[in-house]
Write a protein that holds these residues in place. Structure first.
Motif, PDB file in Angstrom:
ATOM      1  N   SER A   2      -6.649   1.876 -15.002  1.00 43.88           N
ATOM      2  CA  SER A   2      -5.377   1.953 -14.348  1.00 43.88           C
ATOM      3  C   SER A   2      -4.659   3.242 -14.949  1.00 43.88           C
ATOM      4  CB  SER A   2      -4.437   0.875 -14.685  1.00 43.88           C
ATOM      5  OG  SER A   2      -2.943   0.974 -14.212  1.00 43.88           O
ATOM      6  N   HIS A  63       6.481   1.399 -13.777  1.00 43.16           N
ATOM      7  CA  HIS A  63       5.100   1.582 -13.312  1.00 43.16           C
ATOM      8  C   HIS A  63       4.172   0.535 -14.034  1.00 43.16           C
ATOM      9  CE1 HIS A  63       5.707   6.139 -12.210  1.00 43.16           C
ATOM     10  NE2 HIS A  63       6.201   5.115 -11.481  1.00 43.16           N
ATOM     11  N   ALA A  66       5.097  -3.247 -12.968  1.00 47.58           N
ATOM     12  CA  ALA A  66       5.150  -3.509 -11.604  1.00 47.58           C
ATOM     13  C   ALA A  66       3.783  -3.707 -11.194  1.00 47.58           C
ATOM     14  CB  ALA A  66       5.533  -2.514 -10.734  1.00 47.58           C
ATOM     15  N   VAL A  67       2.629  -2.855 -11.838  1.00 48.01           N
ATOM     16  CA  VAL A  67       1.366  -2.951 -11.520  1.00 48.01           C
ATOM     17  C   VAL A  67       0.603  -4.405 -12.041  1.00 48.01           C
ATOM     18  CG1 VAL A  67      -0.981  -2.024 -11.884  1.00 48.01           C
ATOM     19  CG2 VAL A  67       0.806  -0.581 -11.493  1.00 48.01           C
ATOM     20  N   GLY A  70       3.778  -7.997  -9.640  1.00 45.48           N
ATOM     21  CA  GLY A  70       4.492  -7.867  -8.589  1.00 45.48           C
ATOM     22  C   GLY A  70       5.736  -8.672  -8.496  1.00 45.48           C
ATOM     23  N   THR A  73       8.283  -8.455 -11.098  1.00 46.69           N
ATOM     24  CA  THR A  73       9.144  -7.334 -10.750  1.00 46.69           C
ATOM     25  C   THR A  73      10.205  -7.541  -9.623  1.00 46.69           C
ATOM     26  OG1 THR A  73       7.164  -5.998 -11.106  1.00 46.69           O
ATOM     27  CG2 THR A  73       8.747  -4.964 -10.152  1.00 46.69           C
ATOM     28  N   ARG A 101       2.276   0.579  -7.506  1.00 51.68           N
ATOM     29  CA  ARG A 101       1.693  -0.759  -7.084  1.00 51.68           C
ATOM     30  C   ARG A 101       0.686  -0.147  -5.607  1.00 51.68           C
ATOM     31  NH1 ARG A 101       2.022  -5.643  -8.022  1.00 51.68           N
ATOM     32  NH2 ARG A 101       1.629  -6.513  -5.861  1.00 51.68           N
ATOM     33  N   GLU A 104      -2.133   1.792  -7.149  1.00 53.19           N
ATOM     34  CA  GLU A 104      -3.184   1.372  -7.646  1.00 53.19           C
ATOM     35  C   GLU A 104      -3.853   0.227  -6.601  1.00 53.19           C
ATOM     36  OE1 GLU A 104      -4.319   1.466 -10.582  1.00 53.19           O
ATOM     37  OE2 GLU A 104      -3.022   3.198 -11.526  1.00 53.19           O
ATOM     38  N   ARG A 106      -2.457  -2.300  -5.173  1.00 51.46           N
ATOM     39  CA  ARG A 106      -1.751  -3.604  -5.330  1.00 51.46           C
ATOM     40  C   ARG A 106      -0.864  -3.807  -3.766  1.00 51.46           C
ATOM     41  NH1 ARG A 106      -4.575  -2.745  -9.609  1.00 51.46           N
ATOM     42  NH2 ARG A 106      -3.953  -3.848 -11.353  1.00 51.46           N
ATOM     43  N   ASN A 110       5.536  -6.030  -2.303  1.00 44.28           N
ATOM     44  CA  ASN A 110       6.052  -4.846  -2.222  1.00 44.28           C
ATOM     45  C   ASN A 110       7.164  -4.733  -1.306  1.00 44.28           C
ATOM     46  OD1 ASN A 110       4.205  -3.456  -3.994  1.00 44.28           O
ATOM     47  ND2 ASN A 110       2.750  -3.159  -2.368  1.00 44.28           N
TER      48      ASN A 110
END
Length: 525
Positions: A2, A63, A66-67, A70, A73, A101, A104, A106, A110
């Protein structure tokens, strides 16, 4: 690998130095994010950190977290916006969280993260303006869908009249066209509202549908000749006419094309929100409103339920107290402050309270505010002192001073008396020395500071730490006003806790003071 996960969330505290060379620690990623977020005024310089560096650190922390998670977050962004009342920080956090996200790969959560950041009708447009300025014109589907969810919840007639102006880069129609938001089926008038927003954006808004009575009432007022407008305000039905047209005090000032005199203020007062009234106490006095009209404001300020609904930062009442030129508001503002801090726990036994008055604490919380970090410290201190059984309050910088607080005294006056002494003990941050000198067997210690202590000689290479300055068995609570990355307090040790914030939720989180145990974060329950 990541590209955002640069630190392991949950890593133990690492030894480092404060900005002034004292012993300090780096928190785990989530803790650093939370402590920064609750005091983060986006785009604002602080004493030790530029606006750009601070904003970049905030984005990097978002960042990473959140990755990793989720759902966490999304709940955090919702709490930050709803409970901590940080509009800009929650919007920026949501935007960076979703961008990271998606980068990456994800998916899921979101859409909810975006919707969670929007709680006022101008915020979908604000979100789009920030997104496009930061990440480019391409807007991903989760962002569009999250904003569409917010639009259905937030767009109303009054919101259209207040926020859909030429001064905004993204007007209501722009948001509707980009997100393809459909009206809420439970709000039959919303379809007409959306169509009218599109019409007025594209120069076709002359006809206002019957389903939009507030917009129609505003249009009727705007059509009145200027010479007839003052008589509407001074008439017996004036307040009702203005309320039905969703007229704010700013809109009224523009509509009258002249100064806001007492009659204008008295006509619009009943439809003003408490925050607008609070910010205009000086203007109300200058205009010479009657005592009867002033009583409307005082009644709201002294109503605990209305104060709770207003969601004002407690320091807003201090700011209003300083700005208002007359004493007619003083008692009401004192009661309002008491209501906004009603969840401060009682502190049994003896409490040592130290408030940092060093140079770094004398800067304002934002460029638009006159309230300083030292003011926040004094407010927290005076409020805690009033609720505790026996509280010994000290200010400290290069030296320290004891400040006597009369039991049951007015908190606002106590804050002013404390702040009048800020220059007594220099500009440094001799935290360890102040703790060692003032501690005398207290049951707990509360330290209000930006946690950037100077180096104290002895012990380790970096000196004795703040966490070692009082016995390990004594709870030491740090109220951090600024959220810098290094902190003089080591929260990984037993009986060492760190919290922060400007809203009344700071005091909610201080409930752990009563029991001396770490509380779970509200969005993690």
């Amino acid at each position: 690998m990541s590209k955002f996960n640069k630190r392991r969330s949950g890593a133990p505290s690492a030894l480092t130095a404060t900005h002034e060379g004292g012993t300090a620690y780096v928190r785990d990623t989530r803790s650093e994010l939370v402590l920064l977020a609750v005091v983060h005024m986006v785009g604002e310089d602080t004493f030790y950190e530029s606006a750009a560096d601070r904003d970049n650190r905030f984005a990097d922390l978002v960042h990473t977290v959140a990755v990793e998670d989720g759902a966490w977050t999304a709940r955090f962004v919702a709490w930050l916006r709803d409970d901590a009342q940080l509009r800009s920080a929650s919007l920026v956090a949501a935007a960076h969280a979703v961008w990271a996200r998606l980068a990456e790969g994800r998916h899921g959560d979101n859409r909810a993260i975006v919707a969670a950041a929007c709680r006022r009708a101008d915020e979908p447009g604000e979100f789009l303006a920030y997104w496009t300025a930061t990440f480019g014109r391409a807007v991903p589907k989760p962002v569009k869908r999250g904003l569409a969810d917010a639009v259905r919840r937030l767009y109303t007639e009054k919101a259209l009249l207040k926020y859909d102006t030429d001064g905004h880069a993204f007007r209501f129609a722009d948001v509707l066209e980009l997100t393809h938001a459909a009206p809420d089926p439970d709000k039959p008038w919303q379809g007409e509202l959306f169509r009218h927003a599109l019409d007025r954006r594209h120069g076709r808004g002359e006809h206002v549908p019957e389903a939009l009575p507030t917009v129609r009432a505003r249009a009727a007022l705007m059509a009145l000749p200027e010479a007839e407008r003052a008589s509407v305000v001074t008439g017996a039905c004036g307040p009702g006419i203005l309320a039905r047209a969703g007229m704010t005090w700013e809109a009224l000032a523009g509509w009258l094309q002249g100064p806001m005199d007492a009659a204008a203020w008295e006509a619009v007062l009943p439809s003003m929100g408490l925050m607008a009234q609070l910010r205009n106490l000086r203007n109300l006095d200058r205009a010479g409103i009657s005592d009867q009209a002033a009583a409307q404001v005082i009644d709201r300020l002294t109503d605990p339920e209305q104060i709770a609904r207003s969601r004002q930062f407690p320091y807003r009442f201090l700011s209003a107290y300083r700005a208002a030129p007359s004493l007619r508001w003083a008692h009401a503002l004192e009661q309002a402050l008491a209501a906004s801090t009603a969840n401060v726990p009682a502190l049994p036994g003896r409490t040592l309270l130290l408030v940092d008055t060093s140079a770094s604490m004398r800067g304002t919380v934002s460029a638009r505010s006159k309230v300083t970090h030292a003011d926040i410290g004094a407010l927290v201190g005076a409020t805690l002192a009033q609720r505790g059984e026996q509280v010994d309050m000290f200010g400290f910088a290069s030296g320290h001073f004891r400040h006597e607080l009369p039991a049951g005294g007015a908190v606002l006056k106590a804050i002013e008396a404390f702040c009048a002494r800020l220059g007594e003990v220099g500009h440094g941050t001799e935290t360890v020395a102040a703790l060692r000198a003032a501690y005398e067997g207290h049951d707990r210690v509360v330290l209000v500071s930006d946690m950037q202590a100077f180096r104290h000689p002895g012990g380790e290479a970096l000196g004795v730490s703040v966490s070692e300055a009082v016995p390990a068995s004594v709870p030491l609570f740090g109220v951090n006003t600024t959220g810098y990355a290094p902190s003089a307090l080591d929260p990984s040790r037993p009986n060492r806790f760190e919290i922060g914030g400007f809203s009344d939720k700071l005091f909610t989180m201080m409930e752990l003071l009563a029991g001396g145990e770490s509380a779970r974060r509200p969005w993690e329950k």
